[in-house]
Design an enzyme around this catalytic site. Structure first.
Site, PDB file in Angstrom:
ATOM      1  N   LYS A  49      -6.157  -3.669   1.048  1.00 56.87           N
ATOM      2  CA  LYS A  49      -5.477  -4.013   2.271  1.00 56.87           C
ATOM      3  C   LYS A  49      -6.435  -4.158   3.613  1.00 56.87           C
ATOM      4  O   LYS A  49      -6.118  -4.348   4.627  1.00 56.87           O
ATOM      5  CB  LYS A  49      -4.584  -2.864   2.560  1.00 56.87           C
ATOM      6  CG  LYS A  49      -3.321  -2.498   1.584  1.00 56.87           C
ATOM      7  CD  LYS A  49      -2.337  -1.723   2.335  1.00 56.87           C
ATOM      8  CE  LYS A  49      -2.789  -0.345   2.404  1.00 56.87           C
ATOM      9  NZ  LYS A  49      -1.486   0.487   2.836  1.00 56.87           N
ATOM     10  N   LYS A  51      -8.463  -2.014   4.528  1.00 56.44           N
ATOM     11  CA  LYS A  51      -8.480  -0.689   5.261  1.00 56.44           C
ATOM     12  C   LYS A  51      -9.461   0.194   4.778  1.00 56.44           C
ATOM     13  O   LYS A  51      -9.754   0.253   3.545  1.00 56.44           O
ATOM     14  CB  LYS A  51      -7.248   0.026   5.192  1.00 56.44           C
ATOM     15  CG  LYS A  51      -6.127  -0.674   6.312  1.00 56.44           C
ATOM     16  CD  LYS A  51      -4.786   0.429   6.435  1.00 56.44           C
ATOM     17  CE  LYS A  51      -4.155   0.108   7.352  1.00 56.44           C
ATOM     18  NZ  LYS A  51      -3.054   0.943   7.613  1.00 56.44           N
TER      19      LYS A  51
HETATM   20  N1  C2G Z   1       4.030   3.702  11.720  1.00 55.88           N
HETATM   21  C1  C2G Z   1       4.744   3.566  12.432  1.00 55.88           C
HETATM   22  N2  C2G Z   1       4.596   4.096  13.895  1.00 55.88           N
HETATM   23  C2  C2G Z   1       2.963   3.980  13.940  1.00 55.88           C
HETATM   24  C3  C2G Z   1       2.128   3.733  13.144  1.00 55.88           C
HETATM   25  C4  C2G Z   1       2.689   3.561  11.707  1.00 55.88           C
HETATM   26  O1  C2G Z   1       5.959   3.954  12.548  1.00 55.88           O
HETATM   27  N3  C2G Z   1       2.225   4.143  15.206  1.00 55.88           N
HETATM   28  C5  C2G Z   1       4.546   3.450  10.307  1.00 55.88           C
HETATM   29  C6  C2G Z   1       4.283   2.201   9.427  1.00 55.88           C
HETATM   30  O2  C2G Z   1       5.264   1.144  10.015  1.00 55.88           O
HETATM   31  C7  C2G Z   1       4.292   2.399   8.206  1.00 55.88           C
HETATM   32  C8  C2G Z   1       3.872   3.997   7.934  1.00 55.88           C
HETATM   33  O3  C2G Z   1       4.013   4.439   9.275  1.00 55.88           O
HETATM   34  O4  C2G Z   1       5.766   2.145   7.549  1.00 55.88           O
HETATM   35  C9  C2G Z   1       2.560   3.955   7.326  1.00 55.88           C
HETATM   36  O5  C2G Z   1       1.777   3.082   8.302  1.00 55.88           O
HETATM   37  P1  C2G Z   1       0.351   2.885   7.612  1.00 55.88           P
HETATM   38  O6  C2G Z   1      -0.418   4.131   7.135  1.00 55.88           O
HETATM   39  O7  C2G Z   1      -0.606   2.010   8.542  1.00 55.88           O
HETATM   40  O8  C2G Z   1       0.602   2.066   6.237  1.00 55.88           O
HETATM   41  P2  C2G Z   1       0.360   0.312   5.968  1.00 55.88           P
HETATM   42  O9  C2G Z   1      -0.952   0.288   5.882  1.00 55.88           O
HETATM   43  O10 C2G Z   1       1.362  -0.386   6.665  1.00 55.88           O
HETATM   44  O11 C2G Z   1       0.820   0.577   4.422  1.00 55.88           O
HETATM   45  O12 C2G Z   1       2.792  -1.384   0.495  1.00 55.88           O
HETATM   46  C10 C2G Z   1       3.047  -0.877   2.064  1.00 55.88           C
HETATM   47  C11 C2G Z   1       1.555  -0.487   2.383  1.00 55.88           C
HETATM   48  O13 C2G Z   1       1.214   0.364   1.628  1.00 55.88           O
HETATM   49  C12 C2G Z   1       1.923  -0.027   3.957  1.00 55.88           C
END
Ligand code: C2G
Length: 136
Positions: A49, A51
């Site tokens: 991803k 990350k």
């Molecule tokens: N999130 C949120 N508000 C934020 C940051 C994150 O609501 N300020 C939510 C994101 O929208 C997501 C969840 O928290 O639904 C996890 O965010 P991340 O850890 O950044 O996950 P991500 O990299 O988006 O991975 O297959 C799907 C992916 O693995 C999602």
């Protein structure tokens, strides 16, 4: 006696440096059902991803379970595992933040798909950078 079937909610993410935005997502997701299951991105999947999490998979898993909002955490290792997870885990509703709006609509063939508003102004990246700056 409760005869209602258990409604099972599924979401995925990296959840690095667990913060308020994650908590609000998990809290709202949990309220959609009775059990909340999380596919937690492995370090290798994070690399896919683009990350680099500060916290190990185990620390990120521990933090999620400590919230008491999450009932089960398992590894997310590739994009294509979601339909199989939904079937294997008997999922009723798939939930993601709306930064993913529309990206997982195909999963509606397997379960309900719900996008919840992302919490503005906070992110793991912001916190990581702040922590690294503080260390200097
Ligand atoms: N999130 C949120 N508000 C934020 C940051 C994150 O609501 N300020 C939510 C994101 O929208 C997501 C969840 O928290 O639904 C996890 O965010 P991340 O850890 O950044 O996950 P991500 O990299 O988006 O991975 O297959 C799907 C992916 O693995 C999602």
């Amino acid at each position: 006696m409760n005869t209602q079937p258990t409604k099972r909610i599924l979401t995925y993410g990296t959840f690095d440096v667990l913060h308020f935005g994650h908590m609000r997502l998990l809290t709202r997701a949990r309220k959609l059902g009775d059990k909340l299951l999380v596919g937690l991105s492995s370090d290798s999947f994070n690399a896919m991803k683009g990350k680099q999490a500060d916290w190990s998979y185990e620390r990120r898993r521990e933090a999620l379970l400590a919230t008491r909002l999450v009932d089960f955490v398992f590894p997310e290792t590739h994009w294509e595992q979601k339909p199989g997870d939904i079937a294997r885990l008997n999922i009723d509703t798939f939930v993601m933040g709306d930064d993913w709006q529309g990206k997982f609509d195909d999963l509606s063939a397997h379960c309900d798909v719900v996008y919840l508003s992302r919490t503005p102004g906070i992110s793991s990246t912001l916190l990581r950078n702040a922590m690294r700056a503080a260390v200097v």
